[in-house]
Design a protein around this motif. Structure first.
Motif, PDB file in Angstrom:
ATOM      1  N   GLU A  40       0.312  -1.276  -0.123  1.00  0.00           N
ATOM      2  CA  GLU A  40       0.603   0.746   0.061  1.00  0.00           C
ATOM      3  C   GLU A  40       0.587   1.219  -0.091  1.00  0.00           C
ATOM      4  O   GLU A  40       0.674   2.236  -0.413  1.00  0.00           O
ATOM      5  CB  GLU A  40      -1.298  -0.534   1.431  1.00  0.00           C
ATOM      6  CG  GLU A  40      -2.303  -0.870   1.184  1.00  0.00           C
ATOM      7  CD  GLU A  40      -1.923  -2.514   1.406  1.00  0.00           C
ATOM      8  OE1 GLU A  40      -0.796  -2.417   1.845  1.00  0.00           O
ATOM      9  OE2 GLU A  40      -2.130  -3.239   1.540  1.00  0.00           O
ATOM     10  N   GLN A  41       2.031   0.967   0.531  1.00  0.00           N
ATOM     11  CA  GLN A  41       3.101   2.067   1.016  1.00  0.00           C
ATOM     12  C   GLN A  41       3.425   2.609  -0.723  1.00  0.00           C
ATOM     13  O   GLN A  41       3.498   4.277  -1.007  1.00  0.00           O
ATOM     14  CB  GLN A  41       4.017   1.966   2.214  1.00  0.00           C
ATOM     15  CG  GLN A  41       3.656   1.970   3.050  1.00  0.00           C
ATOM     16  CD  GLN A  41       4.260   1.526   4.495  1.00  0.00           C
ATOM     17  OE1 GLN A  41       5.275   0.784   4.134  1.00  0.00           O
ATOM     18  NE2 GLN A  41       4.695   2.574   5.345  1.00  0.00           N
ATOM     19  N   ILE A  42       4.360   1.304  -1.193  1.00  0.00           N
ATOM     20  CA  ILE A  42       4.559   2.209  -2.290  1.00  0.00           C
ATOM     21  C   ILE A  42       2.898   2.083  -3.064  1.00  0.00           C
ATOM     22  O   ILE A  42       3.893   3.114  -4.340  1.00  0.00           O
ATOM     23  CB  ILE A  42       5.381   0.417  -3.079  1.00  0.00           C
ATOM     24  CG1 ILE A  42       6.174  -0.274  -2.157  1.00  0.00           C
ATOM     25  CG2 ILE A  42       5.475   0.927  -4.802  1.00  0.00           C
ATOM     26  CD1 ILE A  42       7.814   0.799  -1.854  1.00  0.00           C
ATOM     27  N   ALA A  43       2.426   1.269  -3.199  1.00  0.00           N
ATOM     28  CA  ALA A  43       1.489   2.430  -4.351  1.00  0.00           C
ATOM     29  C   ALA A  43       1.262   3.722  -4.626  1.00  0.00           C
ATOM     30  O   ALA A  43       0.826   4.095  -4.870  1.00  0.00           O
ATOM     31  CB  ALA A  43       0.477   0.944  -4.384  1.00  0.00           C
ATOM     32  N   GLU A  44       0.546   3.805  -3.044  1.00  0.00           N
ATOM     33  CA  GLU A  44       0.110   5.083  -2.963  1.00  0.00           C
ATOM     34  C   GLU A  44       1.744   6.339  -3.188  1.00  0.00           C
ATOM     35  O   GLU A  44       0.792   7.535  -3.206  1.00  0.00           O
ATOM     36  CB  GLU A  44       0.336   5.661  -1.154  1.00  0.00           C
ATOM     37  CG  GLU A  44       0.041   6.589  -0.017  1.00  0.00           C
ATOM     38  CD  GLU A  44      -0.437   6.956   0.716  1.00  0.00           C
ATOM     39  OE1 GLU A  44       0.092   8.550   0.837  1.00  0.00           O
ATOM     40  OE2 GLU A  44      -0.631   6.242   1.640  1.00  0.00           O
ATOM     41  N   GLY A  91       0.585  14.298 -12.963  1.00  0.00           N
ATOM     42  CA  GLY A  91       0.570  13.996 -14.699  1.00  0.00           C
ATOM     43  C   GLY A  91       1.333  12.568 -15.151  1.00  0.00           C
ATOM     44  O   GLY A  91       1.063  12.733 -16.162  1.00  0.00           O
ATOM     45  N   VAL A  92       2.214  12.204 -14.887  1.00  0.00           N
ATOM     46  CA  VAL A  92       2.598  10.965 -15.145  1.00  0.00           C
ATOM     47  C   VAL A  92       1.833  10.055 -15.774  1.00  0.00           C
ATOM     48  O   VAL A  92       1.245   9.205 -14.965  1.00  0.00           O
ATOM     49  CB  VAL A  92       3.977  10.214 -13.900  1.00  0.00           C
ATOM     50  CG1 VAL A  92       5.024   9.513 -14.606  1.00  0.00           C
ATOM     51  CG2 VAL A  92       5.229  11.551 -14.142  1.00  0.00           C
ATOM     52  N   ASN A  93       2.119   9.350 -16.474  1.00  0.00           N
ATOM     53  CA  ASN A  93       1.261   8.517 -17.173  1.00  0.00           C
ATOM     54  C   ASN A  93       2.590   7.440 -17.678  1.00  0.00           C
ATOM     55  O   ASN A  93       1.386   6.212 -18.475  1.00  0.00           O
ATOM     56  CB  ASN A  93       0.471   8.987 -18.337  1.00  0.00           C
ATOM     57  CG  ASN A  93       0.623   9.121 -19.474  1.00  0.00           C
ATOM     58  OD1 ASN A  93       2.014   9.150 -19.444  1.00  0.00           O
ATOM     59  ND2 ASN A  93       0.044   9.385 -20.668  1.00  0.00           N
ATOM     60  N   LEU A 106       3.800   5.559  -5.791  1.00  0.00           N
ATOM     61  CA  LEU A 106       3.935   5.950  -7.017  1.00  0.00           C
ATOM     62  C   LEU A 106       2.378   6.886  -7.910  1.00  0.00           C
ATOM     63  O   LEU A 106       2.528   6.968  -8.662  1.00  0.00           O
ATOM     64  CB  LEU A 106       3.804   4.399  -7.684  1.00  0.00           C
ATOM     65  CG  LEU A 106       4.721   3.613  -7.053  1.00  0.00           C
ATOM     66  CD1 LEU A 106       4.708   1.886  -7.895  1.00  0.00           C
ATOM     67  CD2 LEU A 106       6.271   4.396  -8.400  1.00  0.00           C
ATOM     68  N   GLY A 107       1.224   6.448  -6.929  1.00  0.00           N
ATOM     69  CA  GLY A 107       0.366   7.213  -7.351  1.00  0.00           C
ATOM     70  C   GLY A 107       0.431   8.803  -7.127  1.00  0.00           C
ATOM     71  O   GLY A 107      -0.306   9.056  -7.791  1.00  0.00           O
ATOM     72  N   GLU A 108       1.124   9.164  -6.364  1.00  0.00           N
ATOM     73  CA  GLU A 108       1.491  10.629  -6.044  1.00  0.00           C
ATOM     74  C   GLU A 108       2.012  10.722  -7.740  1.00  0.00           C
ATOM     75  O   GLU A 108       1.771  12.032  -8.103  1.00  0.00           O
ATOM     76  CB  GLU A 108       2.241  11.204  -5.408  1.00  0.00           C
ATOM     77  CG  GLU A 108       2.064  10.085  -3.875  1.00  0.00           C
ATOM     78  CD  GLU A 108       2.061  10.794  -2.274  1.00  0.00           C
ATOM     79  OE1 GLU A 108       3.682  10.703  -3.064  1.00  0.00           O
ATOM     80  OE2 GLU A 108       2.754  10.267  -1.376  1.00  0.00           O
ATOM     81  N   LEU A 109       2.986  10.149  -7.974  1.00  0.00           N
ATOM     82  CA  LEU A 109       3.280  10.283  -9.176  1.00  0.00           C
ATOM     83  C   LEU A 109       2.620  10.676 -10.863  1.00  0.00           C
ATOM     84  O   LEU A 109       2.796  11.892 -11.760  1.00  0.00           O
ATOM     85  CB  LEU A 109       4.546   9.584  -9.732  1.00  0.00           C
ATOM     86  CG  LEU A 109       6.060   9.587  -8.673  1.00  0.00           C
ATOM     87  CD1 LEU A 109       6.567   8.085  -9.839  1.00  0.00           C
ATOM     88  CD2 LEU A 109       6.673  10.507  -9.263  1.00  0.00           C
ATOM     89  N   VAL A 110       1.313   9.932 -10.512  1.00  0.00           N
ATOM     90  CA  VAL A 110       0.467  10.300 -11.207  1.00  0.00           C
ATOM     91  C   VAL A 110      -0.156  10.796 -11.194  1.00  0.00           C
ATOM     92  O   VAL A 110      -0.934  11.206 -12.003  1.00  0.00           O
ATOM     93  CB  VAL A 110      -0.505   8.423 -11.418  1.00  0.00           C
ATOM     94  CG1 VAL A 110      -1.832   8.492 -12.390  1.00  0.00           C
ATOM     95  CG2 VAL A 110       0.432   6.990 -11.650  1.00  0.00           C
ATOM     96  N   LEU A 112      -2.835  -0.041  -8.379  1.00  0.00           N
ATOM     97  CA  LEU A 112      -2.102   0.575  -9.059  1.00  0.00           C
ATOM     98  C   LEU A 112      -3.668   0.757 -10.290  1.00  0.00           C
ATOM     99  O   LEU A 112      -3.211   2.059 -10.476  1.00  0.00           O
ATOM    100  CB  LEU A 112      -1.044   0.408  -9.544  1.00  0.00           C
ATOM    101  CG  LEU A 112       0.327   0.421  -9.008  1.00  0.00           C
ATOM    102  CD1 LEU A 112       1.409  -0.011 -10.212  1.00  0.00           C
ATOM    103  CD2 LEU A 112       0.032   1.968  -7.833  1.00  0.00           C
ATOM    104  N   ASN A 113      -4.779   0.221 -10.259  1.00  0.00           N
ATOM    105  CA  ASN A 113      -5.124   0.553 -11.203  1.00  0.00           C
ATOM    106  C   ASN A 113      -6.112   1.751 -10.631  1.00  0.00           C
ATOM    107  O   ASN A 113      -6.971   1.931  -9.462  1.00  0.00           O
ATOM    108  CB  ASN A 113      -5.905  -0.508 -11.455  1.00  0.00           C
ATOM    109  CG  ASN A 113      -5.227  -1.885 -12.362  1.00  0.00           C
ATOM    110  OD1 ASN A 113      -4.529  -0.937 -13.080  1.00  0.00           O
ATOM    111  ND2 ASN A 113      -5.957  -2.706 -12.287  1.00  0.00           N
TER     112      ASN A 113
END
Length: 105
Positions: free
Chosen positions: A60-64, A73-75, A66-70, A104-105
């Motif tokens: 959950e920590q890693i996904a969160e 505006g990172v895709n 990486l979600g911040e990067l998304v 991540l979805n």
């Protein structure tokens, strides 16, 4: 690579340039994430002294993170793992695929 704190400004600048030069055509923005070390659960000690630039955490920590990067505006994300052996690379890749990727979805 570009530090996270600079990404939002740089992505905004790219979008402005894209609007001006290409009439707002879609834009893919990519980045290489910090090296990762995925533990089995949140706040678990990895059991070794991981270098300070490595993002260490449970799924959950890693996904969160990486979600911040998304959200910036990172895709397109490129990821890599900080490991000590080929076996640990296989374990990290498996753990990421099984536990982080579905979040991540």
């Amino acid at each position: 690579g570009t530090p996270r704190e600079h990404l939002p400004r740089q992505i905004a600048q790219l979008k402005e340039m894209r609007q001006d030069l290409r009439n707002g055509a879609s834009l893919d923005s990519g980045t290489i994430a910090e090296p990762l070390y995925v533990t089995a659960s949140n706040d678990q000690d990895p059991g070794w002294e991981v270098p300070g630039n490595v993002l260490v955490g449970g799924p959950e920590q890693i996904a969160e993170s990486l979600g911040e990067l998304v959200d910036m505006g990172v895709n397109h994300l490129q990821i890599h793992f900080r490991v000590r052996s080929s076996q640990e690379f296989i374990e990290q890749t498996h753990r990421f695929g099984e536990l982080v990727a579905p979040l991540l979805n």
